[in-house]
Design an enzyme around this catalytic site. Structure first.
Site, PDB file in Angstrom:
ATOM      1  N   LYS A  54       0.833  -1.211   0.000  1.00 55.73           N
ATOM      2  CA  LYS A  54       0.000   0.000   0.000  1.00 55.73           C
ATOM      3  C   LYS A  54       0.869   1.263   0.000  1.00 55.73           C
ATOM      4  O   LYS A  54       0.665   2.163  -0.804  1.00 55.73           O
ATOM      5  CB  LYS A  54      -0.945   0.014   1.222  1.00 55.73           C
ATOM      6  CG  LYS A  54      -1.841  -1.203   1.316  1.00 55.73           C
ATOM      7  CD  LYS A  54      -2.774  -1.131   2.515  1.00 55.73           C
ATOM      8  CE  LYS A  54      -2.082  -1.118   3.870  1.00 55.73           C
ATOM      9  NZ  LYS A  54      -1.290  -2.330   4.155  1.00 55.73           N
ATOM     10  N   ARG A  58      -9.734   0.741   9.104  1.00 54.85           N
ATOM     11  CA  ARG A  58      -9.296  -0.614   9.431  1.00 54.85           C
ATOM     12  C   ARG A  58     -10.376  -1.394  10.162  1.00 54.85           C
ATOM     13  O   ARG A  58     -10.157  -2.575  10.476  1.00 54.85           O
ATOM     14  CB  ARG A  58      -8.071  -0.532  10.332  1.00 54.85           C
ATOM     15  CG  ARG A  58      -6.763  -0.927   9.650  1.00 54.85           C
ATOM     16  CD  ARG A  58      -5.682  -0.616  10.627  1.00 54.85           C
ATOM     17  NE  ARG A  58      -4.451  -1.313  10.458  1.00 54.85           N
ATOM     18  CZ  ARG A  58      -3.349  -0.768   9.931  1.00 54.85           C
ATOM     19  NH1 ARG A  58      -3.375   0.428   9.411  1.00 54.85           N
ATOM     20  NH2 ARG A  58      -2.228  -1.444   9.925  1.00 54.85           N
ATOM     21  N   ARG A 116      11.852  -5.143   4.714  1.00 59.06           N
ATOM     22  CA  ARG A 116      11.457  -3.727   4.539  1.00 59.06           C
ATOM     23  C   ARG A 116      12.354  -2.782   5.346  1.00 59.06           C
ATOM     24  O   ARG A 116      12.674  -3.035   6.493  1.00 59.06           O
ATOM     25  CB  ARG A 116      10.005  -3.581   5.009  1.00 59.06           C
ATOM     26  CG  ARG A 116       9.550  -2.160   5.178  1.00 59.06           C
ATOM     27  CD  ARG A 116       8.061  -2.025   5.122  1.00 59.06           C
ATOM     28  NE  ARG A 116       7.364  -2.586   6.266  1.00 59.06           N
ATOM     29  CZ  ARG A 116       6.036  -2.588   6.374  1.00 59.06           C
ATOM     30  NH1 ARG A 116       5.278  -2.091   5.412  1.00 59.06           N
ATOM     31  NH2 ARG A 116       5.464  -3.119   7.429  1.00 59.06           N
ATOM     32  N   ARG A 145      11.066  -0.673  11.173  1.00 59.20           N
ATOM     33  CA  ARG A 145       9.997  -0.427  12.121  1.00 59.20           C
ATOM     34  C   ARG A 145      10.083  -1.363  13.318  1.00 59.20           C
ATOM     35  O   ARG A 145      10.374  -2.544  13.165  1.00 59.20           O
ATOM     36  CB  ARG A 145       8.645  -0.612  11.416  1.00 59.20           C
ATOM     37  CG  ARG A 145       8.299   0.567  10.551  1.00 59.20           C
ATOM     38  CD  ARG A 145       7.115   0.313   9.677  1.00 59.20           C
ATOM     39  NE  ARG A 145       5.987  -0.309  10.372  1.00 59.20           N
ATOM     40  CZ  ARG A 145       4.790  -0.437   9.832  1.00 59.20           C
ATOM     41  NH1 ARG A 145       4.564   0.011   8.601  1.00 59.20           N
ATOM     42  NH2 ARG A 145       3.815  -1.014  10.503  1.00 59.20           N
ATOM     43  N   ARG A 200      -0.567  -8.551  13.765  1.00 59.67           N
ATOM     44  CA  ARG A 200      -1.108  -7.582  12.805  1.00 59.67           C
ATOM     45  C   ARG A 200      -1.883  -8.306  11.708  1.00 59.67           C
ATOM     46  O   ARG A 200      -2.923  -7.829  11.256  1.00 59.67           O
ATOM     47  CB  ARG A 200       0.025  -6.735  12.221  1.00 59.67           C
ATOM     48  CG  ARG A 200       0.492  -5.658  13.207  1.00 59.67           C
ATOM     49  CD  ARG A 200       1.911  -5.206  12.952  1.00 59.67           C
ATOM     50  NE  ARG A 200       2.106  -4.631  11.650  1.00 59.67           N
ATOM     51  CZ  ARG A 200       3.287  -4.545  11.044  1.00 59.67           C
ATOM     52  NH1 ARG A 200       4.383  -5.005  11.638  1.00 59.67           N
ATOM     53  NH2 ARG A 200       3.380  -4.005   9.866  1.00 59.67           N
TER      54      ARG A 200
HETATM   55  P1  ADP Z   1       2.258  -1.809   3.265  1.00 59.50           P
HETATM   56  O1  ADP Z   1       2.286  -0.305   3.157  1.00 59.50           O
HETATM   57  O2  ADP Z   1       1.043  -2.417   2.615  1.00 59.50           O
HETATM   58  O3  ADP Z   1       2.471  -2.315   4.668  1.00 59.50           O
HETATM   59  P2  ADP Z   1       4.788  -1.619   1.802  1.00 59.50           P
HETATM   60  O4  ADP Z   1       4.415  -0.756   0.644  1.00 59.50           O
HETATM   61  O5  ADP Z   1       5.593  -1.015   2.906  1.00 59.50           O
HETATM   62  O6  ADP Z   1       3.483  -2.359   2.405  1.00 59.50           O
HETATM   63  O7  ADP Z   1       5.543  -2.901   1.198  1.00 59.50           O
HETATM   64  C1  ADP Z   1       6.156  -3.858   2.072  1.00 59.50           C
HETATM   65  C2  ADP Z   1       7.555  -4.204   1.538  1.00 59.50           C
HETATM   66  O8  ADP Z   1       7.420  -4.961   0.325  1.00 59.50           O
HETATM   67  C3  ADP Z   1       8.404  -2.979   1.185  1.00 59.50           C
HETATM   68  O9  ADP Z   1       9.740  -3.251   1.570  1.00 59.50           O
HETATM   69  C4  ADP Z   1       8.250  -2.827  -0.332  1.00 59.50           C
HETATM   70  O10 ADP Z   1       9.433  -2.282  -0.918  1.00 59.50           O
HETATM   71  C5  ADP Z   1       8.011  -4.264  -0.794  1.00 59.50           C
HETATM   72  N1  ADP Z   1       7.022  -4.374  -1.870  1.00 59.50           N
HETATM   73  C6  ADP Z   1       5.923  -3.578  -2.085  1.00 59.50           C
HETATM   74  N2  ADP Z   1       5.230  -4.005  -3.181  1.00 59.50           N
HETATM   75  C7  ADP Z   1       5.882  -5.100  -3.643  1.00 59.50           C
HETATM   76  C8  ADP Z   1       5.681  -6.000  -4.761  1.00 59.50           C
HETATM   77  N3  ADP Z   1       4.635  -5.851  -5.589  1.00 59.50           N
HETATM   78  N4  ADP Z   1       6.575  -7.013  -4.931  1.00 59.50           N
HETATM   79  C9  ADP Z   1       7.623  -7.157  -4.077  1.00 59.50           C
HETATM   80  N5  ADP Z   1       7.887  -6.345  -3.032  1.00 59.50           N
HETATM   81  C10 ADP Z   1       7.029  -5.328  -2.810  1.00 59.50           C
HETATM   82  P1  AMP Z   2       0.705   0.519   9.466  1.00 59.21           P
HETATM   83  O1  AMP Z   2       1.855   1.479   9.290  1.00 59.21           O
HETATM   84  O2  AMP Z   2      -0.482   0.869   8.615  1.00 59.21           O
HETATM   85  O3  AMP Z   2       1.129  -0.924   9.301  1.00 59.21           O
HETATM   86  O4  AMP Z   2       0.204   0.707  10.971  1.00 59.21           O
HETATM   87  C1  AMP Z   2       1.057   0.429  12.072  1.00 59.21           C
HETATM   88  C2  AMP Z   2       0.235   0.278  13.359  1.00 59.21           C
HETATM   89  O5  AMP Z   2      -0.432   1.518  13.654  1.00 59.21           O
HETATM   90  C3  AMP Z   2      -0.883  -0.761  13.310  1.00 59.21           C
HETATM   91  O6  AMP Z   2      -0.423  -2.078  13.580  1.00 59.21           O
HETATM   92  C4  AMP Z   2      -1.831  -0.234  14.400  1.00 59.21           C
HETATM   93  O7  AMP Z   2      -1.345  -0.515  15.698  1.00 59.21           O
HETATM   94  C5  AMP Z   2      -1.734   1.280  14.203  1.00 59.21           C
HETATM   95  N1  AMP Z   2      -2.739   1.780  13.244  1.00 59.21           N
HETATM   96  C6  AMP Z   2      -2.492   2.403  12.043  1.00 59.21           C
HETATM   97  N2  AMP Z   2      -3.638   2.754  11.437  1.00 59.21           N
HETATM   98  C7  AMP Z   2      -4.642   2.339  12.253  1.00 59.21           C
HETATM   99  C8  AMP Z   2      -6.069   2.384  12.181  1.00 59.21           C
HETATM  100  N3  AMP Z   2      -6.703   2.929  11.121  1.00 59.21           N
HETATM  101  N4  AMP Z   2      -6.772   1.836  13.209  1.00 59.21           N
HETATM  102  C9  AMP Z   2      -6.171   1.311  14.276  1.00 59.21           C
HETATM  103  N5  AMP Z   2      -4.831   1.217  14.408  1.00 59.21           N
HETATM  104  C10 AMP Z   2      -4.066   1.729  13.418  1.00 59.21           C
END
Ligand code: ADP
Ligand code: AMP
Length: 218
Positions: A13, A88, A127, A161, A172
């Site tokens: 995302k 969410r 990541r 993170r 999660r």
């Molecule tokens: P989210 O925001 O949904 O938690 P991220 O965009 O941070 O996910 O993506 C998670 C990890 O996977 C990052 O390190 C990113 O560079 C990598 N990634 C994102 N999209 C893809 C894809 N289509 N194929 C392989 N790796 C990806």
């Molecule tokens: P994310 O960066 O989206 O993976 O979010 C990291 C963490 O932030 C999650 O595991 C939750 O603990 C909290 N969080 C982020 N967005 C929300 C939401 N919309 N509702 C509840 N918790 C959230």
């Protein structure tokens, strides 16, 4: 263009939101990033959210709806936004719908990322992000063009993170299945759900999103 990105942690995302932000000139609203900033700044919300986030659980609807209400009220959201990590829960989705209705607005699309659970673990494990500008990378799938230097800002420090560890990731994913996945039917019923294959490569997912948004929104 008013968009929501829906998908489990690690689905891609944030990666696609970086591109959508450039393409449509709209802000990328990541509630996870907002909460991490609040934790780093030691605000009241940050203090409440820190332990919950570290455990991999969801922060309360009350806090999150307040955060989004404030953020959507800022002038840069007038022409649209890409929401990443919100809503969410069904309660958050209903609150978002009411907030937008008050302003005479509605979502143009909710883009659901379909990804296998096993791939998510590998994506999250590899990541990392630029410590200065937050640009996201992956050890295997998205390395900086020059090793150790951020493509976006030239920064040379990178961070991982605190909640990208095995136990928190498991929690999660469970929170996603139990509390967030039901939003797919919520938005399907409203006719705005679009699905992409999140298992494809990063440029392929970008191209799929571009195709499905062609002609949508303003
Ligand atoms: P989210 O925001 O949904 O938690 P991220 O965009 O941070 O996910 O993506 C998670 C990890 O996977 C990052 O390190 C990113 O560079 C990598 N990634 C994102 N999209 C893809 C894809 N289509 N194929 C392989 N790796 C990806
Ligand atoms: P994310 O960066 O989206 O993976 O979010 C990291 C963490 O932030 C999650 O595991 C939750 O603990 C909290 N969080 C982020 N967005 C929300 C939401 N919309 N509702 C509840 N918790 C959230």
């Amino acid at each position: 263009m008013r968009l929501v990105l829906l998908g489990p942690p690690g689905a891609g995302k944030g990666t696609q939101a970086q591109w959508l932000k450039e393409r449509y000139g709209i802000p990328h609203l990541s509630t996870g990033d907002m909460l991490r900033e609040a934790v780093a700044a030691g605000t009241e919300i940050g203090l409440k959210a820190k332990a919950v986030m570290e455990r991999g659980e969801l922060v309360s609807d009350e806090i999150m709806i307040g955060v989004i209400r404030d953020r959507l009220g800022r002038p840069d959201c007038a022409k649209g936004f890409v929401l990443d990590g919100f809503p969410r829960t069904v309660a958050q989705a209903e609150a978002l719908e009411a907030l937008l209705a008050e302003r005479g607005e509605k979502l143009d699309a909710v883009i659901e990322f379909r990804v296998d659970a096993e791939a998510l673990v590998a994506r999250i494990a590899g990541r990392f992000a630029c410590a200065r500008c937050g640009a996201g990378y992956h050890e295997r799938f998205k390395r900086p063009k020059v090793d150790g230097v951020c493509d976006q800002c030239g920064g040379t420090e990178f961070v991982r993170r605190a909640d990208d560890n095995e136990e928190a990731v498991r929690r999660r994913l469970r929170a996603y299945v139990e509390q967030t996945a039901p939003l797919a039917s919520f938005y399907r019923a409203r006719g705005v759900l679009r699905t992409v294959d999140g298992m494809a490569s990063i440029p392929e997912v970008t191209a799929a999103i571009a195709r499905l948004l062609d002609g949508a929104g303003s």
